[in-house]
Design an enzyme around this catalytic site. Structure first.
Site, PDB file in Angstrom:
ATOM      1  N   ASP A   1      26.651  19.450  -0.308  1.00 54.48           N
ATOM      2  CA  ASP A   1      26.359  19.365  -1.743  1.00 54.48           C
ATOM      3  C   ASP A   1      24.877  19.053  -1.838  1.00 54.48           C
ATOM      4  OD1 ASP A   1      26.037  18.631  -4.410  1.00 54.48           O
ATOM      5  OD2 ASP A   1      27.882  17.451  -4.500  1.00 54.48           O
TER       6      ASP A   1
ATOM      7  N   HIS B   1      37.735  13.430  -9.159  1.00 51.82           N
ATOM      8  CA  HIS B   1      36.481  13.467  -9.924  1.00 51.82           C
ATOM      9  C   HIS B   1      36.551  14.511 -11.026  1.00 51.82           C
ATOM     10  CE1 HIS B   1      35.289  17.219  -7.997  1.00 51.82           C
ATOM     11  NE2 HIS B   1      35.498  16.685  -6.800  1.00 51.82           N
TER      12      HIS B   1
ATOM     13  N   HIS C   1      30.727  10.423  -2.395  1.00 55.35           N
ATOM     14  CA  HIS C   1      29.265  10.272  -2.408  1.00 55.35           C
ATOM     15  C   HIS C   1      28.753   9.939  -1.015  1.00 55.35           C
ATOM     16  CE1 HIS C   1      28.861   9.547  -7.026  1.00 55.35           C
ATOM     17  NE2 HIS C   1      29.064  10.808  -6.710  1.00 55.35           N
TER      18      HIS C   1
ATOM     19  N   ARG D   1      35.110  21.315  -1.637  1.00 52.39           N
ATOM     20  CA  ARG D   1      34.579  21.392  -3.005  1.00 52.39           C
ATOM     21  C   ARG D   1      33.732  22.654  -3.076  1.00 52.39           C
ATOM     22  NH1 ARG D   1      32.625  16.715  -3.483  1.00 52.39           N
ATOM     23  NH2 ARG D   1      30.399  16.915  -3.111  1.00 52.39           N
TER      24      ARG D   1
ATOM     25  N   GLU E   1      31.019  24.377  -5.824  1.00 55.42           N
ATOM     26  CA  GLU E   1      30.299  24.037  -7.061  1.00 55.42           C
ATOM     27  C   GLU E   1      29.213  25.052  -7.380  1.00 55.42           C
ATOM     28  OE1 GLU E   1      27.956  20.401  -6.841  1.00 55.42           O
ATOM     29  OE2 GLU E   1      28.037  20.186  -9.023  1.00 55.42           O
TER      30      GLU E   1
ATOM     31  N   GLU F   1      32.991  22.421 -10.544  1.00 56.12           N
ATOM     32  CA  GLU F   1      33.126  21.907  -9.180  1.00 56.12           C
ATOM     33  C   GLU F   1      34.467  21.245  -8.877  1.00 56.12           C
ATOM     34  OE1 GLU F   1      30.689  18.415  -8.422  1.00 56.12           O
ATOM     35  OE2 GLU F   1      29.851  18.539 -10.438  1.00 56.12           O
TER      36      GLU F   1
ATOM     37  N   ASP G   1      22.509  22.190  -8.521  1.00 53.44           N
ATOM     38  CA  ASP G   1      23.553  21.301  -7.978  1.00 53.44           C
ATOM     39  C   ASP G   1      24.657  22.203  -7.428  1.00 53.44           C
ATOM     40  OD1 ASP G   1      25.343  19.308  -7.431  1.00 53.44           O
ATOM     41  OD2 ASP G   1      25.646  18.671  -9.507  1.00 53.44           O
TER      42      ASP G   1
ATOM     43  N   HIS H   1      23.013  14.720 -13.520  1.00 52.39           N
ATOM     44  CA  HIS H   1      24.070  14.485 -14.507  1.00 52.39           C
ATOM     45  C   HIS H   1      23.341  14.323 -15.833  1.00 52.39           C
ATOM     46  CE1 HIS H   1      27.555  13.278 -11.653  1.00 52.39           C
ATOM     47  NE2 HIS H   1      26.812  14.237 -11.163  1.00 52.39           N
TER      48      HIS H   1
ATOM     49  N   TYR I   1      40.727  16.855  -1.768  1.00 55.03           N
ATOM     50  CA  TYR I   1      40.318  15.939  -0.696  1.00 55.03           C
ATOM     51  C   TYR I   1      41.537  15.184  -0.190  1.00 55.03           C
ATOM     52  CZ  TYR I   1      36.224  16.767  -3.554  1.00 55.03           C
ATOM     53  OH  TYR I   1      35.243  17.378  -4.295  1.00 55.03           O
TER      54      TYR I   1
ATOM     55  N   HIS J   1      29.875  18.660 -15.305  1.00 52.99           N
ATOM     56  CA  HIS J   1      28.934  17.780 -16.005  1.00 52.99           C
ATOM     57  C   HIS J   1      27.760  18.624 -16.451  1.00 52.99           C
ATOM     58  CE1 HIS J   1      26.327  17.725 -12.399  1.00 52.99           C
ATOM     59  NE2 HIS J   1      27.415  17.547 -11.693  1.00 52.99           N
TER      60      HIS J   1
ATOM     61  N   ASP K   1       0.790  -1.241   0.000  1.00 46.82           N
ATOM     62  CA  ASP K   1       0.000   0.000   0.000  1.00 46.82           C
ATOM     63  C   ASP K   1       0.820   1.287   0.000  1.00 46.82           C
ATOM     64  OD1 ASP K   1      -2.461  -1.047  -0.253  1.00 46.82           O
ATOM     65  OD2 ASP K   1      -3.099  -0.753   1.835  1.00 46.82           O
TER      66      ASP K   1
HETATM   67 MN    MN Z   1      27.682  18.208  -9.434  1.00 42.20          MN
END
Ligand code: MN
Length: 420
Positions: free
Chosen positions: A216, A306, A199, A388, A390, A350, A227, A317, A354, A310, A34
């Site tokens: 992010d 990375h 991620h 980072r 971005e 971006e 983004d 993406h 790291y 993009h 449900d």
């Molecule tokens: Mn991005």
């Protein structure tokens, strides 16, 4: 309404008068008894219709100009539990499509006629979706404004001692209050060393004084994504070391943004960012040697593993533009997004730095890069996490791109936005 109609016409033109186009929208996916997963419309369907309801179809007949939207027929039981669903007559005005029928009438309309092969339709959509129309840009600008305000609210509200998910809640509440009930992707809210997990999704650690917070996160509007990433100090003031690393990333990002012009190949911009970061890390005594060698030999990738950019659109993406735009990678570094930038592309910028335990403690990588990297120095950075920054930009016919993102990023601005 008009902007969707124009996009449908552009697709019809591209596929020619003999094509018959059938596109199925997304269906609800059950999560358990449900309960369905939160529904998110198929991006191509959103692109052509803006319809956010599940169970719909679209048929376009370029020759006659006929457009038919098919909506699910619901019974009274469904209405009792789920509430009102637009009737064909209502859907017609709501979505600006000439003709609306029930989904169970689809077979009758299609009959045995051949629809355009999926690959051809896919490619036409990819080609079109790469260049954003004015209507699309308006939606993307708005998604960025709201997400930007949410990032500023996060800077103002964050304190040492908060859990990452409490900070996530600040971001998401701001988006919802502004009417954006969907995020473009799961928010990454990473304190301290978690900032080095690219991620990161746990979002449950405590942010401590002296650490950086990397967030992010972006909302979506009618499917169009923002983004945005910012990195700022938990206690509102960058330490000397944080400032040094941050400044390298910031200068790299600003340099690559101003260089993003029509005709420039995205992969070349990526190499440009790697060179800037290599030079910055050399100035910190972390890398040594010729910049070219550090970029091509992969030492920079230990700290910046990375891509720089993009495409952004209905998918975070987004499509890279279809077969026609495919080109060989002109650089010596592996990079996934290779395309000549065109006016109307919306892309992210971006770069990051790291200190990733899994890479920097890897014995084979240490051996390989022992002359390029001062690993003794690196040890002292393993508690750092990452930085980072971005933004989302629109490539313009001439001159520098339009930056859709307005969130503090200069050190003084960030500290002011974090002021207690
Ligand atoms: Mn991005």
């Amino acid at each position: 309404m008009n902007h969707y109609r124009e996009l449908r016409r552009a697709l019809a033109r591209r596929l020619g008068p003999r094509a018959l186009i059938h596109l199925e929208g997304g269906r609800s996916v059950p999560r358990n008894f449900d309960v369905d997963y939160v529904f998110r419309q198929n991006s191509d369907f959103l692109y052509l219709t803006g319809v956010e309801e599940p169970g719909c179809h679209l048929v376009l007949e370029p020759k006659s100009g006929r457009e038919i939207l098919f909506v699910p027929r619901v019974d009274s039981h469904h209405r009792v539990w789920e509430g009102h669903v637009p009737s064909p007559a209502e859907a017609k005005t709501l979505f600006g499509v000439d003709r609306v029928m029930y989904a169970d009438e689809l077979k009758k309309v299609l009959g045995r006629r051949a629809v355009a092969p999926k690959a051809r339709l896919r490619d036409a959509l990819d080609e079109l979706r790469a260049i954003k129309s004015e209507g699309e840009l308006a939606l993307m600008r708005r998604a960025n404004e709201v997400s930007g305000a949410a990032h500023r609210a996060v800077m103002a509200a964050t304190r040492p001692g908060m859990r990452e998910y409490e900070i996530q809640a600040v971001f998401e509440a701001e988006c919802m209050k502004a009417g954006m009930r969907h995020l473009a992707y799961p928010s990454i809210v990473a304190a301290g060393v978690n900032g080095a997990v690219l991620h990161y999704r746990r979002n449950d650690a405590v942010l401590r004084a002296g650490e950086l917070l990397l967030i992010d996160a972006g909302a979506e509007l009618k499917g169009y994504a923002a983004d945005i990433t910012r990195t700022f100090p938990a206690d509102g003031k960058f330490s000397r070391r944080q400032r040094d690393v941050y400044q390298i990333v910031l200068e790299t990002q600003k340099d690559c943004i101003q260089a993003a012009r029509p005709g420039v190949v995205s992969a070349d911009l990526h190499v440009r960012s790697m060179r800037r970061i290599a030079e910055g890390l050399k100035s910190l005594g972390i890398l040594r040697g010729e910049t070219d060698g550090l970029v091509e030999g992969g030492a920079v990738r230990l700290f910046y593993p990375h891509g720089l950019t993009h495409m952004l659109g209905l998918d975070v993406h987004d499509t890279t533009g279809g077969k026609k735009r495919k080109m060989p990678n002109p650089t010596k570094v592996p990079v996934r997004f290779v395309a000549k930038l065109e006016p109307g592309f919306v892309i992210t910028m971006e770069p990051g730095i790291y200190f990733i335990d899994a890479l920097l403690r890897d014995p084979a990588l240490r051996r390989k890069h022992k002359t390029s990297v001062d690993f003794a120095k690196v040890e002292s950075f393993l508690d750092f996490g990452g930085v980072r920054i971005e933004d989302d930009i629109v490539i313009r016919p001439e001159g520098p791109p339009l930056n859709l993102t307005s969130v503090p990023k200069e050190i003084a601005e960030v500290e002011a936005a974090c002021a207690r």
